[in-house]
Design a protein around this motif. Sequence first.
Motif, short mmCIF file in Angstrom:
data_model
loop_
_atom_site.label_atom_id
_atom_site.label_comp_id
_atom_site.label_asym_id
_atom_site.label_seq_id
_atom_site.Cartn_x
_atom_site.Cartn_y
_atom_site.Cartn_z
N SER A 221 -19.58 33.25 51.21
CA SER A 221 -19.54 32.02 51.23
C SER A 221 -20.15 31.14 50.02
N LEU A 222 -20.27 32.17 48.94
CA LEU A 222 -20.92 31.65 47.47
C LEU A 222 -20.50 30.56 47.00
N PRO A 223 -19.02 30.36 46.69
CA PRO A 223 -18.49 29.32 45.94
C PRO A 223 -18.89 27.85 46.97
N SER A 224 -19.16 27.82 48.09
CA SER A 224 -19.19 26.83 48.74
C SER A 224 -20.74 26.60 49.44
N SER A 225 -21.47 27.56 48.92
CA SER A 225 -22.80 27.71 49.58
C SER A 225 -23.82 26.91 49.42
N LEU A 226 -23.74 26.06 48.31
CA LEU A 226 -24.82 25.04 47.90
C LEU A 226 -24.13 23.64 47.80
N GLN A 227 -23.39 23.43 48.98
CA GLN A 227 -22.68 21.99 49.06
C GLN A 227 -23.40 21.22 49.97
N THR A 228 -24.63 21.64 50.68
CA THR A 228 -25.27 20.70 51.65
C THR A 228 -26.63 20.54 51.04
N PRO A 229 -27.34 19.46 51.71
CA PRO A 229 -28.68 19.09 51.21
C PRO A 229 -29.68 20.45 51.65
N GLU A 230 -29.43 20.90 52.98
CA GLU A 230 -30.19 21.88 53.56
C GLU A 230 -30.07 23.10 52.80
N SER A 231 -28.70 23.52 52.24
CA SER A 231 -28.60 24.74 51.34
C SER A 231 -29.23 24.55 49.88
N LEU A 232 -29.23 23.43 49.45
CA LEU A 232 -29.84 23.03 48.29
C LEU A 232 -31.30 23.16 47.97
N GLN A 258 -29.40 35.61 41.69
CA GLN A 258 -28.75 35.42 40.33
C GLN A 258 -27.58 34.62 40.49
N LEU A 259 -26.82 35.16 41.72
CA LEU A 259 -25.43 34.62 41.89
C LEU A 259 -25.61 33.16 42.18
N PHE A 260 -26.45 32.84 43.06
CA PHE A 260 -26.80 31.33 43.44
C PHE A 260 -27.23 30.62 42.32
N LYS A 261 -28.00 31.10 41.52
CA LYS A 261 -28.45 30.31 40.38
C LYS A 261 -27.31 29.99 39.37
N LEU A 262 -26.24 30.98 39.32
CA LEU A 262 -25.29 30.46 38.31
C LEU A 262 -24.49 29.34 39.17
N THR A 263 -24.22 29.19 40.52
CA THR A 263 -23.63 28.42 41.17
C THR A 263 -24.12 26.93 41.06
N TYR A 264 -25.74 27.27 40.92
CA TYR A 264 -26.46 25.97 41.02
C TYR A 264 -26.62 25.33 39.52
N ALA A 265 -26.44 26.15 38.42
CA ALA A 265 -26.25 25.77 37.21
C ALA A 265 -24.97 25.19 36.88
N ASN A 266 -23.71 25.76 37.46
CA ASN A 266 -22.34 24.75 37.39
C ASN A 266 -22.69 23.50 38.01
N LEU A 267 -23.26 23.42 39.17
CA LEU A 267 -23.43 22.07 39.79
C LEU A 267 -24.22 21.19 39.07
N LEU A 268 -25.45 21.61 38.29
CA LEU A 268 -26.00 20.77 37.29
C LEU A 268 -25.23 20.09 36.35
N VAL A 269 -24.35 21.25 35.83
CA VAL A 269 -23.47 20.72 34.51
C VAL A 269 -22.37 19.75 35.14
N ASP A 270 -22.13 19.82 36.09
CA ASP A 270 -21.03 19.06 36.92
C ASP A 270 -21.60 17.77 37.07
N TRP A 271 -23.05 17.67 37.28
CA TRP A 271 -23.55 16.38 37.63
C TRP A 271 -24.02 15.62 36.20
N GLY A 272 -24.15 16.47 35.31
CA GLY A 272 -24.16 15.82 33.71
C GLY A 272 -25.62 16.44 33.49
N TYR A 273 -26.33 17.31 34.11
CA TYR A 273 -27.48 17.59 33.64
C TYR A 273 -27.39 19.15 32.75
N GLU A 274 -26.49 18.66 31.62
CA GLU A 274 -26.15 20.08 30.84
C GLU A 274 -27.30 20.79 30.30
N THR A 275 -28.21 20.08 29.79
CA THR A 275 -29.47 20.74 29.20
C THR A 275 -30.18 21.57 30.26
#
Length: 349
Positions: A221-232, A258-275
């Motif tokens: 469930s990695l692609p959707s694993s960080l989609q809830t406040p609890e999982s974050l 590291q797999l979750f870290k990459l998913t989290y990084a993508n979310l940050l970029v999508d939310w505008g936190y590119e740096t």
Amino acid sequence: ALNKGRLRSNEGFSEGGAGPEVAIVDLLLRNTDDASTTDSTQALSKDYFSSLPAHDTMAKVQSLLLRGRREEAVLTALTGKQYGLAMIIASACDRHVFQLAARTYASEAMTTGCPLQTFSMLLTGADASNGLWKGAENESDEQHPTYLESTWRQHLSTILSNRIAGWDRLVRSLGDELRSMGCIPAAHACYMVCGVQITSVQKLTGSRRLVLLGCEVPPNSLPSSLQTPESLRSYQRSEAWEWAKRCGNPQAAVPALQLFKLTYANLLVDWGYETVGLEYVRSIRECTGLAKDVGNNSYPTGFAENLDVLEDRVCVSLGVEPPVTKIPKSKKKFIIPNVVSKAFTTIQQ
């Protein structure tokens, strides 16, 4: 004559053996027509055991000891619930006999599920397969979750304060029981202290005790694993744990994270936190040792490519040069700059 005049041997008494001690005991206990022997034994039993609640058990144990049958005497004492007597005799037997006596006492004479029983079971090398974590016998199944939820801290404290060989196995079994009840944070606390490592979400369910701290992650469930406040929040706890490990050892990284870290990084970029997202990309490269455009068989297919794509995307958006990553010499001649990097160069010109 059979023992050539010897009255003792190096091996000592062994029932069924051929040593001189066996012959002497047989002689001493031989049934004869002389009533004095029988009368003496009966008098001994009457004088010393008749006033005791378990006089029958005592008499049986004594008769077994007269023949050196210690293990049978231990079992007889346990059957008669004479636990103290059983452990005294077991102390002269093999270690496994003493552990059996102590374990039987702990399971039958102590309140099931209390920390004292946990400590006793730890000392006897027992596991939790006999229902150690099931709570007191007078509690129904409906009350069982509430019981362990309120006592697991005491159990864990007891084990950690009295660590001996096998303590980690007992803590792991406590975590498994809590997990089966749905007490995920408590289960993960047990797993952490006994050394269970964070494992990949792609592993089989049976081996995935700990994926993210504080929540259960379904398999694949990695692609959707960080989609809830609890999982974050669970991811952030896990990352903080890795950070703490790296404070003590800069080489200590959690590969499965590291797999979750990459998913989290993508979310940050999508939310505008590119740096911040770019900092995560660099952290992943540092933790994995992945150079740009170089794969690693330790990670799923496409992981390194997705990391490169995210890095190029963020660098183009921020208008910065992609960082130069040191490439192993054996890999340099096979490196082909990817399309996004070429596009970035074109834009800069």
